[in-house]
Design a protein around this motif. Structure first.
Motif, PDB file in Angstrom:
ATOM      1  N   THR A  24       0.822  -1.207   0.000  1.00 15.98           N
ATOM      2  CA  THR A  24       0.000   0.000   0.000  1.00 15.98           C
ATOM      3  C   THR A  24       0.860   1.263   0.000  1.00 15.98           C
ATOM      4  OG1 THR A  24      -1.732  -1.169   1.223  1.00 15.98           O
ATOM      5  CG2 THR A  24      -1.817   1.255   1.213  1.00 15.98           C
ATOM      6  N   THR A  25       1.842   1.335   0.893  1.00  9.86           N
ATOM      7  CA  THR A  25       2.691   2.517   1.003  1.00  9.86           C
ATOM      8  C   THR A  25       4.052   2.331   0.348  1.00  9.86           C
ATOM      9  OG1 THR A  25       3.645   1.819   3.121  1.00  9.86           O
ATOM     10  CG2 THR A  25       1.590   3.097   3.196  1.00  9.86           C
ATOM     11  N   GLY A  26       4.420   1.075   0.030  1.00  8.65           N
ATOM     12  CA  GLY A  26       5.735   0.814  -0.518  1.00  8.65           C
ATOM     13  C   GLY A  26       6.824   0.680   0.531  1.00  8.65           C
ATOM     14  N   THR A  27       6.450   0.751   1.814  1.00  9.12           N
ATOM     15  CA  THR A  27       7.438   0.609   2.876  1.00  9.12           C
ATOM     16  C   THR A  27       8.055  -0.784   2.849  1.00  9.12           C
ATOM     17  OG1 THR A  27       6.178   2.157   4.251  1.00  9.12           O
ATOM     18  CG2 THR A  27       7.808   0.791   5.366  1.00  9.12           C
ATOM     19  N   MET A  28       9.358  -0.838   3.026  1.00 12.33           N
ATOM     20  CA  MET A  28      10.071  -2.117   3.019  1.00 12.33           C
ATOM     21  C   MET A  28      10.946  -2.229   4.257  1.00 12.33           C
ATOM     22  SD  MET A  28      11.317  -2.425  -0.968  1.00 12.33           S
ATOM     23  CE  MET A  28      11.810  -4.143  -0.786  1.00 12.33           C
ATOM     24  N   LEU A  29      11.121  -3.448   4.726  1.00  9.76           N
ATOM     25  CA  LEU A  29      12.069  -3.766   5.781  1.00  9.76           C
ATOM     26  C   LEU A  29      13.068  -4.739   5.179  1.00  9.76           C
ATOM     27  CD1 LEU A  29      12.421  -3.093   8.832  1.00  9.76           C
ATOM     28  CD2 LEU A  29      11.351  -5.291   9.320  1.00  9.76           C
ATOM     29  N   VAL A  30      14.333  -4.313   5.053  1.00 12.35           N
ATOM     30  CA  VAL A  30      15.329  -5.130   4.368  1.00 12.35           C
ATOM     31  C   VAL A  30      16.473  -5.444   5.316  1.00 12.35           C
ATOM     32  CG1 VAL A  30      14.751  -4.225   2.093  1.00 12.35           C
ATOM     33  CG2 VAL A  30      16.536  -3.109   3.435  1.00 12.35           C
ATOM     34  N   HIS A  31      17.160  -6.528   5.009  1.00 14.39           N
ATOM     35  CA  HIS A  31      18.283  -7.013   5.819  1.00 14.39           C
ATOM     36  C   HIS A  31      19.520  -7.049   4.937  1.00 14.39           C
ATOM     37  CE1 HIS A  31      20.162 -10.603   8.209  1.00 14.39           C
ATOM     38  NE2 HIS A  31      20.656  -9.438   8.605  1.00 14.39           N
ATOM     39  N   TRP A  32      20.560  -6.335   5.346  1.00 14.08           N
ATOM     40  CA  TRP A  32      21.808  -6.283   4.595  1.00 14.08           C
ATOM     41  C   TRP A  32      22.964  -6.808   5.432  1.00 14.08           C
ATOM     42  CZ3 TRP A  32      22.358  -0.792   1.941  1.00 14.08           C
ATOM     43  CH2 TRP A  32      21.443  -0.700   0.893  1.00 14.08           C
ATOM     44  N   VAL A  33      23.943  -7.413   4.755  1.00 16.42           N
ATOM     45  CA  VAL A  33      25.258  -7.676   5.338  1.00 16.42           C
ATOM     46  C   VAL A  33      26.273  -7.075   4.383  1.00 16.42           C
ATOM     47  CG1 VAL A  33      26.949  -9.399   6.062  1.00 16.42           C
ATOM     48  CG2 VAL A  33      24.510  -9.777   6.481  1.00 16.42           C
ATOM     49  N   ARG A  34      27.170  -6.249   4.935  1.00 19.92           N
ATOM     50  CA  ARG A  34      28.114  -5.518   4.109  1.00 19.92           C
ATOM     51  C   ARG A  34      29.547  -5.892   4.495  1.00 19.92           C
ATOM     52  NH1 ARG A  34      25.184  -1.873   1.379  1.00 19.92           N
ATOM     53  NH2 ARG A  34      27.029  -0.795   0.601  1.00 19.92           N
ATOM     54  N   LYS A  35      30.385  -5.977   3.477  1.00 20.33           N
ATOM     55  CA  LYS A  35      31.768  -6.395   3.660  1.00 20.33           C
ATOM     56  C   LYS A  35      32.634  -5.220   4.086  1.00 20.33           C
ATOM     57  CE  LYS A  35      35.127  -9.339   3.438  1.00 20.33           C
ATOM     58  NZ  LYS A  35      35.159 -10.451   4.404  1.00 20.33           N
ATOM     59  N   PHE A  36      33.433  -5.436   5.129  1.00 18.16           N
ATOM     60  CA  PHE A  36      34.369  -4.430   5.611  1.00 18.16           C
ATOM     61  C   PHE A  36      35.797  -4.933   5.412  1.00 18.16           C
ATOM     62  CE2 PHE A  36      30.896  -2.117   6.883  1.00 18.16           C
ATOM     63  CZ  PHE A  36      31.223  -0.983   7.615  1.00 18.16           C
ATOM     64  N   PRO A  37      36.801  -4.065   5.592  1.00 21.65           N
ATOM     65  CA  PRO A  37      38.179  -4.512   5.393  1.00 21.65           C
ATOM     66  C   PRO A  37      38.539  -5.670   6.302  1.00 21.65           C
ATOM     67  CG  PRO A  37      38.075  -2.119   5.558  1.00 21.65           C
ATOM     68  CD  PRO A  37      36.723  -2.639   5.929  1.00 21.65           C
ATOM     69  N   PHE A  38      39.647  -6.339   5.986  1.00 29.25           N
ATOM     70  CA  PHE A  38      40.001  -7.578   6.663  1.00 29.25           C
ATOM     71  C   PHE A  38      40.245  -7.394   8.155  1.00 29.25           C
ATOM     72  CE2 PHE A  38      43.861  -5.492   5.488  1.00 29.25           C
ATOM     73  CZ  PHE A  38      44.777  -5.788   6.481  1.00 29.25           C
ATOM     74  N   PHE A  39      40.574  -6.164   8.600  1.00 30.27           N
ATOM     75  CA  PHE A  39      40.838  -5.966  10.025  1.00 30.27           C
ATOM     76  C   PHE A  39      39.572  -5.602  10.787  1.00 30.27           C
ATOM     77  CE2 PHE A  39      42.013  -2.192   7.587  1.00 30.27           C
ATOM     78  CZ  PHE A  39      41.209  -1.221   8.143  1.00 30.27           C
ATOM     79  N   CYS A  40      38.406  -5.595  10.120  1.00 23.79           N
ATOM     80  CA  CYS A  40      37.117  -5.360  10.786  1.00 23.79           C
ATOM     81  C   CYS A  40      36.176  -6.506  10.430  1.00 23.79           C
ATOM     82  CB  CYS A  40      36.484  -4.042  10.334  1.00 23.79           C
ATOM     83  SG  CYS A  40      37.430  -2.561  10.752  1.00 23.79           S
ATOM     84  N   SER A  41      35.266  -6.792  11.335  1.00 23.46           N
ATOM     85  CA  SER A  41      34.241  -7.777  11.005  1.00 23.46           C
ATOM     86  C   SER A  41      33.211  -7.132  10.085  1.00 23.46           C
ATOM     87  CB  SER A  41      33.571  -8.288  12.280  1.00 23.46           C
ATOM     88  OG  SER A  41      32.941  -7.222  12.971  1.00 23.46           O
ATOM     89  N   ASP A  42      32.453  -7.975   9.369  1.00 25.02           N
ATOM     90  CA  ASP A  42      31.395  -7.458   8.513  1.00 25.02           C
ATOM     91  C   ASP A  42      30.332  -6.771   9.361  1.00 25.02           C
ATOM     92  OD1 ASP A  42      32.807  -8.577   6.468  1.00 25.02           O
ATOM     93  OD2 ASP A  42      31.552 -10.369   6.296  1.00 25.02           O
ATOM     94  N   ARG A  43      29.516  -5.963   8.721  1.00 26.93           N
ATOM     95  CA  ARG A  43      28.471  -5.219   9.415  1.00 26.93           C
ATOM     96  C   ARG A  43      27.093  -5.633   8.887  1.00 26.93           C
ATOM     97  NH1 ARG A  43      32.508  -4.410  12.024  1.00 26.93           N
ATOM     98  NH2 ARG A  43      33.135  -2.412  12.950  1.00 26.93           N
TER      99      ARG A  43
END
Length: 436
Positions: free
Chosen positions: A223-242
């Protein structure tokens, strides 16, 4: 004593320039040794070096949420050593980092829900809509520079034959740095650009945003186009993913589109040690038709005004350095991605579910938007390069102090609190250096 005598000789030079030049020559071998040591340390860091941090992370997670079941644990992701240019700003989502490694999608898969009346517990949090009219009002004030925040300081002005890009930054007293950018694409319609940035499937498939390694739709409202999405993003090797749980929605006024995306709480996605959840996330933009730089008076170009900030759990000074160094490298990837999307749509390819949802907008009038903008008299400033530039000589002590803090913070793997303290002390010394 020899070191002290050498430093005293340097400080006795007749001019500040001579002192700084001697200091830089004196420190160069030390800097090279530190950089080599940091790179070698990051490359060969044993597994036990992260045990303390992982124990702290797991204890904080257990205090805030229930433990995730074994099937919800993230699979290990091997990462090659990227260059410093892998610190990139993503437009318009987040900060882009190089990473082609996959992720176990089964480990983070959450069932999708389509709610016809938008009354589910996820699209409404504590009886309030996830993305509401207040978010539209805030975005309108940002677009019109009437939010009452600090002045925007220009940090970049670059262009290609088919794209023009400008970026600004401002520092908040209570939160992470905030970014504002204007990207103008030649020969593109607002509707196509809207669908392009909303289409997570194409974003991952075409690799124009090479940070996104997993995306799924948790819920959506037809109806409104509202979405709830789940992302995992890659970070540099010295940080964990987010990990991100994002609520998003689009308002339409004529051929202008106000797109709001922000981090929201979600009980159906339990917290885990890895990837680390990013709670404070805001990335919203206004898409509108503008005149082409060809000067023919035709509205054949499209402008995207982006406003972005997030707390990734990285010291803000390091984040700002990464953004500045990698910004243009990430931005110039967007235009080829958009042109590929244009060709795919022109070929008659079927709309993805993401693009279909991007076309469900809440329509508002121009008078209503003007009323939102006029409800606040607070105004901000947008500075240009000329008004924000400072003499190079005054920036050298700050560069040395902050650079040393970066090397020290990266060498001491003692957690973010220690790094934050190091940067706090470094910034204090940098202010003293500017006053001298």
């Amino acid at each position: 004593m020899t070191l002290v005598s050498v430093l005293l000789e340097i400080l006795q030079r007749p001019t500040i320039g001579d002192v700084l030049a001697e200091l830089m020559m004196f420190m160069a071998p030390l800097w090279i040794a530190v950089v080599v040591g940091v790179l070698v340390g990051w490359s060969w860091k044993p597994k036990w070096a992260n045990l303390g941090r992982e124990m702290l992370d797991s204890s904080s997670v257990s205090n805030n949420s229930s433990p995730a079941p074994p099937t919800a644990s993230a699979s290990s992701v091997s990462a090659s050593i990227p260059s410093l240019n892998s610190l990139k700003l993503q437009l318009p989502s987040c900060i882009s980092w190089i990473g082609d490694d996959g992720i176990d999608k089964g480990a983070v898969q959450v069932a999708q829900t389509v709610d016809s009346d938008c009354s589910s517990s996820q699209l409404k949090t504590e009886n309030s809509v996830v993305v509401a009219e207040d978010d539209l009002e805030h975005l309108c004030r940002l677009v019109e520079v009437k939010d009452g925040g600090p002045a925007w300081i220009q940090m970049m002005d670059r262009s290609t034959p088919t794209m023009t890009y400008k970026a600004w930054r401002r520092d908040s007293d209570t939160g992470p740095p905030q970014y504002r950018s204007s990207t103008i694409f030649e020969d593109a319609t607002p509707e196509l650009v809207r669908d392009f940035f909303w289409d997570d499937g194409f974003r991952s498939r075409s690799k124009w945003d090479d940070m996104l390694i997993y995306s799924s739709t948790l819920e959506e409202c037809p109806t409104t186009g509202t979405m709830l999405v789940h992302w995992v993003r890659k970070f540099p090797f010295f940080c964990s993913d987010r990990e991100y749980v994002i609520g998003r929605r689009i308002w339409e006024s004529g051929r202008s589109y106000y797109c709001v995306t922000k981090g929201v709480p979600c009980s159906s996605v339990p917290r885990r040690n890895k990837p680390r959840r990013v709670d404070l996330y805001y990335s919203s933009w206004c898409i509108r038709a503008v005149e082409s730089k060809r000067g023919d008076g035709q509205l054949t170009a499209c402008e995207v005004l982006l406003f972005h900030h997030e707390d990734m759990g990285i010291p803000w000074e390091i984040a700002k350095l990464g953004v500045r160094q990698g910004m243009w490298g990430a931005v110039k990837k967007i235009d080829p991605g958009l042109r590929a999307y244009q060709k795919e749509r022109a070929s008659g390819a079927a709309l993805s579910r993401y693009a279909f949802m991007a076309q469900i907008n809440t329509k508002v009038s121009a008078d209503y938007l003007r009323s939102l903008e006029s409800s606040s008299n607070d105004s901000s400033e947008v500075e240009t390069f000329g008004s924000s530039e400072k003499p190079t000589g005054r920036n050298i002590p700050r560069l040395l102090v902050v650079g040393g803090a970066i090397a020290l913070a990266c060498s001491l793997d003692r957690g973010l609190l220690t790094k934050a303290v190091i940067f706090g002390v470094a910034r204090s010394f940098a202010r003293i250096g500017r006053r001298l």
